[in-house]
Structure formats: C-alpha cells, structure tokens
Design an enzyme around this catalytic site. Structure first.
Site, short mmCIF file in Angstrom:
data_model
loop_
_atom_site.label_atom_id
_atom_site.label_comp_id
_atom_site.label_asym_id
_atom_site.label_seq_id
_atom_site.Cartn_x
_atom_site.Cartn_y
_atom_site.Cartn_z
CE LYS A 138 -3.89 -2.01 2.55
NZ LYS A 138 -4.74 -1.87 3.76
CG HIS A 141 -3.09 6.90 4.35
ND1 HIS A 141 -3.40 7.71 5.42
CD2 HIS A 141 -4.09 7.01 3.47
CE1 HIS A 141 -4.58 8.28 5.19
NE2 HIS A 141 -5.01 7.88 4.02
CG HIS A 144 1.45 4.50 8.17
ND1 HIS A 144 1.47 3.59 9.19
CD2 HIS A 144 0.58 4.03 7.25
CE1 HIS A 144 0.66 2.58 8.90
NE2 HIS A 144 0.10 2.83 7.72
#
Length: 577
Positions: A138, A141, A144
């Site tokens: 992923k 984002h 984080h």
C-alpha cells in the site's frame, strides 16, 4: 551550564540545612525568562526538600522560605537572594552567568544540556523503538506520518541521553487484508503496471478487489484461501507475497530518505507466522488458552476468571491473529536483543490492544512486559493536497515543498540558493513536524497549510529562518573565535537568551518523562523569539573588533543549541533560505 551554577546554590543551601548537596540539587529549578523585565535565575521550593539531618521534614510551618532565605548570604556566585510563592529565588552574577553558559556550550557543543546532574540518575540501557510500521503493498498513507516522526523523535531523544537504540519498522505484511490483495492481484493485477508504479498499482488493485468483495462472496472466500496458502507455506503464494514485500520496502525507503529517517531492523508480522503457533502451544501448556463455542481461542484477562475481559488469540481455523504475532515478536526480541525497554508508537485506537498484550505477557511470566510502553497519538484532520481526498505522504511532502518554493520566490529577503528545491523540502518538513508536535500527542488536531507555513509566529518555518539567520553571521568572521571577553555581553537581550539556555537540561528531562515533544518545541520557539530581539540590538557590523567577536561567539553558541534541538525533533537545519 546550569548544573555548575545549580550545584553552587545546592552547596550553599546544604551547609545551612545540614543536608547532602545531592539531596538539594535535584530540587533547584530555573525560572522562565520574563519578556518585560529581568527575573531571577533559579528557585528552590523549600517544601520539596527531603528530611534534614535530624530526620525532621521541612514544612511550611517549620521552616518557611523567608526564614531559610534569611540564613543565606550572597557570595561570588549569587548576587541576590529573595523569596516568591514559597520558594527562595537566586540571581547569579551577570558576568559569571554569561561566562559559564557560553563556556559550557563551547565545550560541550551538540552535547550541551545532556551532561547535567538532572539527567545523571537516568536508567540507561538498550531501547527498542517500534514505529512507522506501514502495511506493505500500500502507498505510504499520511496516517503513518505521525508514527514515523514521533517514533524518530523518541529514538533521537533516547539515543541523545545515552541509550543504545534499535529503530524497528514492524511491517504489516500478513493477515487477511493481504489475502484479499493476493486474491485480487490474480484477477485484476498487471505486471507492467506493477513495474512502472508498484504501490500505486497495488493500491488500485486493493480498492477494486474490496469493491468487488462487497458484491461477490467468492472473492472473500478466495482471500481466505490465499491466506491459508500463505500460512501453510505454499511456494507460489509466498513468492507473490515476497515480491510485493520487496517492492514495498524499496518504495518506502525513498520516503524515509526524504524524512531523514532510518531503521536498524525491518521486521514484520510474517516473521512470526510459525512462532505464533508456538505461542498458542505455550498458552495452552500454561492453562491460559480457552476454546470458545465458535472454535476461536481466547486468553481470559478478567480478575475473576469469568471472561468478562478477554483477548482472542486464535481464529476458528487455527490461524494466528495480530496479537498472537505480537506476543511472539516480544518473546523473540527478548532472546535476540535482551532489551531493557521497548516503546511502541501507534495511533490511540490500538491502546486496548497493547493493554491486552502487556497483560498477557505478564501473566505468561515475562517481566519484560512491564518495561514495554505504548505512546498513543491522535488523528490529523484536513491535511488534503491538490491530488485529492486520499492523502498519501509523498503528496503531502510534495505539497509542502511546492508551497515553500512559491513562498520563497515571492519573498524579497530570500537568498540565491544552490538547491532551492532541497531547501524548500527541509523547510516544509520542519513546518509539518512543528505543527504536529506543538500539542498533546494523544489529541486529534486540524491541519492548516497556511498556518503551518507562516514565516513568522510559532512555526517550523520561523525556526528554520532563525537558524539560517544565525548561520549567516558566520560569514562575517574569517578567524577562529577564542579568548573572547564575555564582559562585552552584558546587554539585557543577551542575558535573557543565556537565562533561557540555562533551562535546556530541564526541558530535556521534562520531555523524557512522558515523551511529549511539545515541551522542546515551545522551548526552541521561545529561544528563536529571544534571539530575534538580540539580533536587532547586538550589532556585529560597525562594532569594535572586541565587541564584534564577543557577539559572534554568542550567536554561534546559540545556533549550536538551536541546531541540536532541531535535530532531536527530526528537523535538518538549513544554512540559507
């Protein structure tokens, strides 16, 4: 430094009270600088003192501050002794204050503030800081971001006070969400797109398979089957998983480089898929594992043994859960690192998880569970970019850089830079970090681009500007600054800065108590404001050589402390802007 002057005061007080100096020095604190008038430097709250030599506790009734102050006399160190709100105040002779602080900073350099009596009693050892921990396959984002910069700050702080620090990134590389992605890639994946933009394509696949799973129960079944293959070590499934993991770490490394963050260990849930089964057996052997009607297994955490509080550690199909793998990870790290302390940095939604984890470890007989800590943080709202509502960290960093480049281009005082893009990146990152660290970590906050990137006020941009301004003064001097006559630094603006620098060790101590960077941020911002006043009043150009050298020495030492504090926060100070 403050410790020398604090020790001199402690020696004087201890002689009057008949107490060991070490028992007194810990209770002497600096006084915050007053913006409008000069204030004393130190204070001692009498009621905080331990028992005296006779075994009697000093109380407000038995020995008021005025009574003790009357027994103390000024000397070659102290110029004034007074009382205020139950405390005794001490003012250091100005020439000694200026000379002592500047000599100590010049001697200690970046270590200034850390060789203090206040920090001498710290328990030091091996500390693991687990932070960032994105889910593989992923894109990174923005959620984080907080874990990454907070964890980096804590690791920096622990290392600065003498701990051996292991920076650990515990990747989310296992679990049902990966089963969903694995099954989805077989249906919607494209190798060419994966090579061109790995995490973007995997993100697109993940979104698509999630949408389809809502309508098609077979896809959910395929995800469970893929996860079971992984758990059983199927070569084809593991090969795909490894491919996604390697690509993810390569992409994350680019983001970490931009953030100035590094790791000593890339771990992950996958490392403990087999060891978690050993954990389940150990729990069973200890009589802690209880099977439920639906086939799941739990650990009873209630005091009465009535399952009013429990943690599920095994699914009905026998596979492990997040908490099972966390237990296995702690046990593994005890053997591998024999750590003295382990700090987890995650959002506050995981507080219950870590409470359960530490409780299970304690009941299993692992004392290390008592030296594990969770540092929770809140959510960031409003950090949107021009790219859209799904906010990825790279987009946020790009946005900060582009906005700073635009601001720099429209500012008359901006200098010609060799690499304006890199400078803008460092200033933009400072803006993000200071905006994030200004409040209580556990609180949610609303992000505002305009406020974060203001060049004046309590911002990271102002902090960078202050450092660059101090750095530019070095260009006025071509010779080594030594044998400085500090008697040329008696102005109120210089004394105010040095009074503030006295407090640095106390700020570090306070920050260590609960790992809240807001104390350090507030301290550095105040330092920048005080230096700004000093810069306007302490001219270098046009002054005599002796005065100019003294002032350059002063500003250079202030810059070293500011730079040291900024680096603790994870900010790279810029030399020009």
């Amino acid at each position: 430094m403050a410790c020398r002057l604090r020790r001199a005061i402690a020696d004087k007080v201890s002689q009057v009270l008949g107490l060991p100096s070490d028992n007194v020095v810990q209770h002497i604190r600096t006084i915050p600088v007053h913006r409008k008038h000069e204030s004393p430097d130190f204070q001692l709250f009498v009621n905080s003192l331990p028992a005296d030599g006779s075994g009697c506790t000093i109380s407000r009734h038995e020995a008021k501050a005025e009574k003790l102050a009357a027994k103390l006399v000024c000397d070659s160190v102290i110029s004034e002794i007074g009382t205020a709100k139950g405390s005794i105040t001490f003012k250091i002779k100005r020439d000694l204050l200026v000379k002592t602080v500047l000599q100590q900073i010049n001697q200690d350099g970046p270590r200034y503030g850390f060789n203090s009596d206040l920090l001498s009693g710290l328990r030091r050892g091996r500390t693991i800081v687990e932070f960032s921990s994105p889910n593989i396959a992923k894109r990174f984002h923005v959620g984080h971001l907080r874990s990454t910069i907070i964890g980096n700050f804590i690791a920096n702080l622990k290392q600065a006070v003498g701990n051996e620090v292991i920076r650990m990134n515990y990747l989310g590389d296992w679990g049902l969400q990966f089963g969903l992605l694995g099954a989805g890639f077989n249906k919607f994946g494209c190798e060419e797109k994966l090579k061109a933009n790995p995490l973007q394509h995997l993100f697109e696949v993940y979104v698509k398979v999630n949408e389809k799973a809502e309508e098609d129960g077979d896809i959910k079944l395929s995800a469970q089957e893929f996860m079971l293959k992984l758990e059983r070590g199927d070569p084809q499934a593991l090969s795909l998983w490894q491919h996604f993991r390697d690509l993810s770490i390569q992409e994350y490394a680019k983001v970490y480089e931009r953030l100035g963050v590094h790791f000593d260990d890339y771990s992950g849930e996958s490392f403990y898929r087999e060891k978690s089964q050993a954990v389940l057996k150990l729990l069973k052997d200890k009589g802690m594992l209880r099977k439920m009607d639906k086939g799941t297994a739990v650990v009873d955490l209630s005091e009465e043994g009535d399952l009013s509080s429990f943690a599920t550690v095994m699914r009905s199909d026998g596979t492990s859960l997040y908490i099972t793998r966390d237990i296995a990870a702690v046990i593994d790290r005890i053997g591998k690192y024999n750590f003295d302390e382990m700090i987890y940095v995650t959002d506050k939604s995981q507080q219950t998880h870590f409470q359960q984890l530490f409780k299970i470890l304690k009941r299993m007989g692992y004392n290390h569970g008592e030296c594990c800590h969770h540092i929770p943080f809140g959510l960031v709202r409003g950090m949107k970019t021009r790219r859209g509502n799904v906010v990825f960290l790279e987009d946020v960093l790009d946005e900060a850089r582009s906005r700073m480049l635009k601001n720099m281009a429209t500012t008359d005082t901006s200098k010609q830079l060799e690499d304006p893009s890199d400078t803008a990146e460092q200033i933009g990152l400072a803006a993000l970090i200071v905006q994030d660290f200004k409040g209580q970590l556990s609180s949610d906050y609303n992000f505002d681009w305009d406020k974060a990137l203001q060049s004046s006020g309590d911002t990271g941009v102002f902090m960078q500007y202050s450092h660059a301004r101090l750095h530019s003064l070095q260009a006025l001097n071509s010779q080594e600054l030594k044998d400085i006559d500090t008697s040329y630094l008696q102005e109120a603006s210089a004394v105010a800065v040095l009074q503030h620098l006295l407090r640095y060790d106390e700020v570090i101590q306070k920050t260590l108590e609960d790992y809240q960077p807001r104390y350090l941020v507030a301290y550095l911002i105040t330092l920048c404001h005080l230096v700004s006043v000093a810069h306007r009043t302490l001219y270098v150009k046009g002054s005599s050589p002796e005065v100019a050298h003294a002032r350059l020495f002063f500003f250079n030492n202030v810059r070293m402390v500011l730079s040291s504090g900024m680096k603790l926060l994870g900010i790279t100070p810029v030399a020009n802007m």
